[in-house]
Design a protein around this motif. Structure first.
Motif, mmCIF file in Angstrom:
data_model
loop_
_atom_site.group_PDB
_atom_site.id
_atom_site.type_symbol
_atom_site.label_atom_id
_atom_site.label_comp_id
_atom_site.label_asym_id
_atom_site.label_seq_id
_atom_site.Cartn_x
_atom_site.Cartn_y
_atom_site.Cartn_z
ATOM 1 N N ASP A 106 0.799 -1.226 0.000
ATOM 2 C CA ASP A 106 0.000 0.000 0.000
ATOM 3 C C ASP A 106 0.829 1.272 0.000
ATOM 4 O O ASP A 106 0.265 2.370 0.007
ATOM 5 N N LEU A 107 2.153 1.150 0.017
ATOM 6 C CA LEU A 107 2.984 2.350 0.159
ATOM 7 C C LEU A 107 4.209 2.318 -0.749
ATOM 8 O O LEU A 107 4.830 1.266 -0.948
ATOM 9 N N LEU A 108 4.536 3.472 -1.297
ATOM 10 C CA LEU A 108 5.848 3.758 -1.855
ATOM 11 C C LEU A 108 6.466 4.843 -0.979
ATOM 12 O O LEU A 108 5.772 5.458 -0.166
ATOM 13 N N LYS A 168 -1.124 4.115 -1.743
ATOM 14 C CA LYS A 168 -1.821 3.572 -2.906
ATOM 15 C C LYS A 168 -3.259 4.077 -2.880
ATOM 16 O O LYS A 168 -3.963 3.918 -1.879
ATOM 17 N N PHE A 169 -3.687 4.690 -3.987
ATOM 18 C CA PHE A 169 -4.976 5.398 -3.973
ATOM 19 C C PHE A 169 -5.610 5.318 -5.354
ATOM 20 O O PHE A 169 -4.978 5.666 -6.356
ATOM 21 N N VAL A 201 -7.905 4.459 1.710
ATOM 22 C CA VAL A 201 -6.859 4.960 2.620
ATOM 23 C C VAL A 201 -7.445 5.262 3.995
ATOM 24 O O VAL A 201 -6.958 6.130 4.720
ATOM 25 N N ASP A 202 -8.473 4.518 4.349
ATOM 26 C CA ASP A 202 -9.134 4.752 5.640
ATOM 27 C C ASP A 202 -8.185 4.529 6.816
ATOM 28 O O ASP A 202 -8.396 5.061 7.902
ATOM 29 N N TYR A 203 -7.110 3.750 6.591
ATOM 30 C CA TYR A 203 -6.147 3.502 7.663
ATOM 31 C C TYR A 203 -5.459 4.779 8.133
ATOM 32 O O TYR A 203 -4.904 4.833 9.246
ATOM 33 N N SER A 248 -0.544 6.359 -7.212
ATOM 34 C CA SER A 248 -0.981 7.412 -6.293
ATOM 35 C C SER A 248 -2.239 8.134 -6.729
ATOM 36 O O SER A 248 -2.806 8.918 -5.959
ATOM 37 N N ASN A 249 -2.650 7.920 -7.983
ATOM 38 C CA ASN A 249 -3.755 8.695 -8.567
ATOM 39 C C ASN A 249 -3.439 10.187 -8.544
ATOM 40 O O ASN A 249 -4.332 11.019 -8.609
#
Length: 732
Positions: free
Chosen positions: A244-246, A260-261, A268-270, A330-331
């Motif tokens: 979920d991450l870069l 990640k979006f 990305v509710d976390y 990332s959108n």
């Protein structure tokens, strides 16, 4: 007998040596910032530039032995050494600061050797020679930033190495036999190929990959998927195999996650479980300003909590480009509706904007470099006491100011600044606690981080209200902090521990006052001055004394050239720092100060002989320099205290107009001194002057860290005034 044609050739060569040396020096600060801890960048570049003075002394020793320096060959090796030295540092694994300083010194030594011999050779035309030297240096300063942004730092080195070698080749090819023409012609072809298709592109950047200051050093599976390297920073995006991450890194440090979006905020509710989320629970949610855009997580927080307009400011354009480059992941959150990315210094932007905000938020804003420039002292103006006041003035009545910082020391500095602001607003000290809330981080994105790096309070969030918290707001904040398993440090009414924070602030061994516009050293957590700086200053002074004694220059000559070297650098280096705030960017400040002072100094050098009066032993431009510096220093202090609104072009023009007369007079004392010393001591005087410029930049650092920029500038002015008063004799 030196012919006019030979003289013109030496003037041209002097210009290009000065040009390439300055570009090389600026490159080194950028290069070393990617592989070293930022505290060492200044140290290593300073050690390397000692080579100019050492080259001057070597030129003197050869001249006194009646040995002619073969300048045309030395110039060729100088040009080649720039590319060879950088390539060597690039391809080998990380070694250590003394290795890098020693290797990087080679081009400075060779360039200083040729320049010193030219000054000796053309003593009767020293004003014009020094004019060429300063104008070349000024042109290099201005061009270095443009070149490194347009090409990249490494390709810029290929270009200046080629330029220097082309000058050498054109000026000397007619004097060579066939064998030399083949040798140097082949070298020229190699340098051309290196510029067009750089050799470094075929090799990994081993020094960067193996540097202990690269945060992904131990992440063997991490791979770089994007790189942007310019005059300000090296920006990389690492894929560490986290789904979920870069991660964006600036010069190998200052990590900012990219989430990640896919356009749905539920993905990305976390982020609701992070400490930063608490800062966005404001009373009103119309407009938010995020200083330090990073990877865009704060933009997503602002979106999911309902802010209508979001401005994301980042001084590093590379961060925005990095997020855009991985837009499939990332959108490109900075292009979402209602989001406006802004490339600017946060402090300068807050001065220029006419908007008022419901939230101004700064999250872990830190760039682990020396602003890209080896002689820079300034860390950040966005956390200073004066900055707090400007942020608060741009808040709506119910707005809040949020800081997520790294540890308790940074927290205390911001709290100290906030307390000073509220006291100036007339808030009684016993009521200040009602305007502040502090939450510590226990876990971040599922990883426990409390106690990270030995912190007592890890990654604390400080929320400062434009008006006091009320009881329901305090209750809600406490409940929210506990719900996401973060640590309430101080919340008014319901968890009031402000007295304990005050007690801890009094016991911490850090100068909390070193967080003002005159001493903006927010990230400096040392007590006193680094012993490394003191040791380096002592070493430089010893080398200069040895050189002066060995070359048998008079005490008056040694004193004179030492004073103008130290005074010049103290003023120049400190001016670079003080002008960052009014100009709004360290790059602009660097280019303007170095470019204007050197070019106008070259003009002053050219006209220096017209200010000399044989009947007087005093040289009046020396006094003018001291007085002008005092006036400029006071004017800058006044300007920084005002809220004057001028666009960047107006500020650049005004600054240049102020600097031109100062630079004009600062270019005069050196050629005047050179024309007065004994002919055999010209090269040695150049060497003493070159070495003690390093001492000047070190003294500027020490004084700025201890008493502030204004004191350092005034001390530089005092050196010139005292030099005018004592005016040591030079021709004995």
């Amino acid at each position: 007998m030196i012919t006019r044609k030979a003289f013109r050739k030496d003037v041209i060569i002097t210009f290009f040596i000065a040009f390439t040396l300055i570009v090389y020096e600026v490159f080194l600060s950028r290069f070393f910032a990617t592989i070293m801890d930022y505290n060492y960048v200044f140290l290593v570049v300073s050690l390397a530039t000692l080579g100019i003075g050492i080259g001057g002394y070597f030129a003197y020793s050869q001249i006194t032995k009646h040995r002619l320096l073969r300048n045309h060959h030395i110039l060729g090796w100088y040009a080649v050494s720039i590319a060879a030295v950088v390539f060597t540092m690039y391809i080998i694994t990380f070694v250590g600061i003394f290795f890098y300083a020693g290797v990087a010194l080679i081009p400075f030594f060779l360039g200083g050797l040729v320049l010193a011999e030219f000054m000796q050779k053309h003593r009767d035309h020293i004003g014009l020679m020094y004019f060429s030297d300063l104008v070349g240096g000024g042109s290099g300063a201005v061009s270095s930033i443009f070149l490194m942004d347009s090409l990249n730092p490494l390709q810029t080195i290929g270009l200046i190495s080629l330029i220097g070698f082309a000058v050498f080749f054109v000026c000397n090819v007619t004097m060579w036999n066939l064998r030399l023409k083949l040798f140097w012609g082949t070298t020229l072809v190699i340098l051309i190929i290196n510029f067009i298709n750089p050799f470094y592109g075929f090799f990994p950047f081993k020094a960067f990959q193996t540097s202990p200051h690269n945060v992904f050093l131990d992440e063997k599976d991490a791979r770089v998927i994007f790189t942007r390297w310019n005059a300000f920073s090296r920006t990389d995006v690492f894929d560490a195999d986290d789904d979920d991450l870069l991660y964006i890194t600036i010069d190998g440090g200052a990590v900012s996650p990219i989430s990640k979006f896919n356009g749905e905020l539920t993905q990305v509710d976390y982020l609701r479980n992070t400490t930063s989320y608490l800062a966005f629970q404001g009373r009103m949610k119309n407009r938010a300003l995020i200083i330090g855009g990073g990877g865009g997580q704060e933009v997503l927080l602002a979106k999911m909590t309902g802010y209508k307009t979001i401005e994301a400011v980042d001084i590093n354009e590379g961060s925005f480009l990095a997020v855009g480059a991985v837009s499939q992941f990332s959108n490109n959150v900075f292009k979402l509706p209602g989001v406006k990315p802004i490339v600017s210094d946060g402090r300068n932007y807050i001065r220029e904007t006419n908007y008022k905000y419901d939230l101004i938020y700064l999250s872990l804003v830190k760039k682990n470099t020396e602003n890209g420039f080896g002689l820079s002292l300034m860390e950040n103006y966005i956390f200073t006491q004066e900055a707090i006041a400007e942020y608060m003035n741009k808040l709506e009545v119910g707005g809040s100011l949020g800081f997520l910082v790294h540890d308790e020391v940074e927290l205390y500095k911001v709290v100290y600044a906030a307390k000073k602001y509220f006291k100036k607003q007339g808030v009684p000290e016993e009521d200040i606690n009602k305007y502040l809330a502090v939450i510590g981080t226990y876990q971040h994105l599922g990883h426990v981080v409390t106690g990270l790096n030995g912190s007592v309070i890890t990654r604390p969030l400080l929320i400062i209200g434009k008006r006091p918290f009320d009881y329901p707001e305090a209750v809600s904040l406490l409940a929210s902090a506990r719900q996401i398993q973060q640590i309430p440090i101080h919340i008014p009414y319901v968890n009031d521990r402000f007295m304990q924070i005050n007690i801890m602030m009094k016991t911490v061994k850090v100068n909390l006052e070193a967080n003002s516009d005159d001493m903006p050293f927010f990230y400096n957590k040392m007590v006193g001055i680094s012993p490394k700086l003191i040791m380096l200053l002592a070493a430089v002074l010893l080398v200069a004394l040895f050189m002066g004694r060995a070359s048998k220059v008079s005490i008056g000559t040694f004193t004179y050239f030492s004073a103008i070297a130290i005074g010049f650098m103290m003023i120049e280096v400190t001016l670079m720092q003080k002008l960052v705030l009014p100009l709004g960017h360290p790059t602009l400040s660097f280019v303007l100060v170095l470019g204007v002072l050197l070019v106008s100094g070259g003009m002053g050098s050219y006209f220096s002989k017209y200010w000399f009066r044989p009947e007087s032993n005093r040289y009046i431009p020396i006094l003018f320099i001291g007085l002008l510096v005092l006036v400029i220093n006071a004017a800058l202090d006044w300007y920084n205290a005002q809220s004057l609104q001028m666009d960047v072009n107006q500020r650049v023009i005004v600054t240049a107009l102020v600097l031109v007369p100062l630079g004009f007079f600062m270019g005069m004392p050196f050629p005047y001194g050179m024309s007065r010393v004994r002919e055999k001591h010209v090269a040695a005087s150049w060497g003493v002057n070159g070495i003690l410029t390093v001492a000047g930049s070190l003294l500027a650092t020490i004084l700025s860290f201890t008493w502030g920029f204004s004191t350092a500038m005034n001390a530089g002015a005092a050196i010139y005034i005292l030099l005018y008063i004592i005016q040591p004799k030079l021709n004995i």
